[in-house]
Motif scaffolding. Structure first.
Motif, PDB file in Angstrom:
ATOM      1  N   GLY A 240      -7.746 -14.407   9.145  1.00  0.00           N
ATOM      2  CA  GLY A 240      -7.866 -15.850   9.293  1.00  0.00           C
ATOM      3  C   GLY A 240      -7.462 -16.383  10.654  1.00  0.00           C
ATOM      4  O   GLY A 240      -7.302 -17.588  10.822  1.00  0.00           O
ATOM      5  N   ARG A 241      -7.332 -15.524  11.649  1.00  0.00           N
ATOM      6  CA  ARG A 241      -6.984 -15.957  13.011  1.00  0.00           C
ATOM      7  C   ARG A 241      -8.246 -16.265  13.796  1.00  0.00           C
ATOM      8  O   ARG A 241      -9.262 -15.584  13.629  1.00  0.00           O
ATOM      9  N   LEU A 242      -8.153 -17.275  14.686  1.00  0.00           N
ATOM     10  CA  LEU A 242      -9.286 -17.594  15.560  1.00  0.00           C
ATOM     11  C   LEU A 242      -9.551 -16.413  16.483  1.00  0.00           C
ATOM     12  O   LEU A 242      -8.629 -15.778  16.988  1.00  0.00           O
ATOM     13  N   THR A 243     -10.817 -16.159  16.702  1.00  0.00           N
ATOM     14  CA  THR A 243     -11.204 -15.061  17.575  1.00  0.00           C
ATOM     15  C   THR A 243     -12.546 -15.396  18.212  1.00  0.00           C
ATOM     16  O   THR A 243     -13.197 -16.376  17.841  1.00  0.00           O
ATOM     17  N   ALA A 244     -12.956 -14.572  19.140  1.00  0.00           N
ATOM     18  CA  ALA A 244     -14.256 -14.766  19.790  1.00  0.00           C
ATOM     19  C   ALA A 244     -15.362 -14.255  18.870  1.00  0.00           C
ATOM     20  O   ALA A 244     -15.130 -13.443  17.972  1.00  0.00           O
ATOM     21  N   ALA A 245     -16.561 -14.724  19.103  1.00  0.00           N
ATOM     22  CA  ALA A 245     -17.711 -14.252  18.320  1.00  0.00           C
ATOM     23  C   ALA A 245     -17.927 -12.773  18.612  1.00  0.00           C
ATOM     24  O   ALA A 245     -17.770 -12.325  19.743  1.00  0.00           O
ATOM     25  N   PRO A 246     -18.256 -11.994  17.586  1.00  0.00           N
ATOM     26  CA  PRO A 246     -18.508 -10.575  17.835  1.00  0.00           C
ATOM     27  C   PRO A 246     -19.804 -10.406  18.622  1.00  0.00           C
ATOM     28  O   PRO A 246     -20.693 -11.257  18.549  1.00  0.00           O
ATOM     29  N   PRO A 247     -19.918  -9.314  19.366  1.00  0.00           N
ATOM     30  CA  PRO A 247     -21.160  -9.105  20.111  1.00  0.00           C
ATOM     31  C   PRO A 247     -22.328  -8.832  19.164  1.00  0.00           C
ATOM     32  O   PRO A 247     -22.144  -8.226  18.110  1.00  0.00           O
ATOM     33  N   THR A 248     -23.493  -9.297  19.553  1.00  0.00           N
ATOM     34  CA  THR A 248     -24.690  -8.993  18.776  1.00  0.00           C
ATOM     35  C   THR A 248     -24.990  -7.500  18.898  1.00  0.00           C
ATOM     36  O   THR A 248     -24.391  -6.803  19.716  1.00  0.00           O
ATOM     37  N   THR A 249     -25.921  -7.029  18.099  1.00  0.00           N
ATOM     38  CA  THR A 249     -26.283  -5.609  18.150  1.00  0.00           C
ATOM     39  C   THR A 249     -26.774  -5.228  19.539  1.00  0.00           C
ATOM     40  O   THR A 249     -26.406  -4.173  20.070  1.00  0.00           O
TER      41      THR A 249
END
Length: 195
Positions: free
Chosen positions: A129-138
């Motif tokens: 539940g911590r804020l994080t950056a968007a994961p990289p796309t494939t």
């Protein structure tokens, strides 16, 4: 094979041919060069592939772990003033969101300019539940893991070439010292006149 190609091949392989001027150190150096190239080819490939696969696994785990949620802006986000070097379209501000367990959390993240408090914005959170950056796309993950793999292979190759260069330099120093000793034995005899 043309004459020039044959001559080039003979010149390149001179340490491996039987030659009365070939020294033991020449053979050792030839084996060192061969070993360095083998280590670079095999080790560089293995380290590059392992790094790329490990990075792909990490990025896949990030995509599986992270999810987007709707957050509520706690403050107004003023439009940025144009400063030297240009302006940015996003600013850091406080937001509130719900974790997967249903707890309310607050934190700071980048959002678009010009939004008012109470507006809903998408944010990414990890499994805790911590804020994080968007994961990289494939596609981004593939490009980044390939770049990391190439960097790992190049680093390994640089290390192997550097080690080989140091060993060859030490071998060259030993050869020069041996020539110096031999010259001390032979050099004084050249001063004598022959009859």
């Amino acid at each position: 094979m043309t004459t020039s190609e044959n001559a080039r091949k003979r010149k390149w392989l001179w340490r491996w041919r039987n030659n009365p001027l070939r020294r033991r150190d020449d053979i050792v150096e030839a084996w060192i060069v061969l070993a360095v190239w083998a280590v670079v080819a095999v080790g560089g490939t293995v380290s590059g592939l392992m790094t790329a696969h490990a990075a792909l696994d990490v990025f896949a785990h990030q995509r599986a772990d992270r999810q987007t949620v709707r957050a509520v802006l706690l403050d107004d986000v003023r439009r940025a003033t144009v400063a030297r070097g240009g302006s940015t379209d996003r600013r850091m501000t406080s937001v509130s969101w719900m974790t997967p367990e249903g707890a309310t959390r607050t934190g700071r993240t980048l959002v678009d300019n010009g939004l008012k408090a109470g507006a809903h914005v998408p944010v990414w959170q990890d499994g805790q539940g911590r804020l994080t950056a968007a994961p990289p796309t494939t596609e981004e993950a593939t490009i980044e893991s390939g770049s990391l793999g190439i960097a790992a292979a190049a680093s390994f190759a640089g290390l192997a070439f550097g080690t080989g260069a140091v060993v060859r330099w030490r071998l060259e120093r030993r050869r020069i010292d041996q020539w110096g000793l031999e010259w001390e034995l032979v050099g004084p005899q050249w001063g004598h006149k022959t009859g």
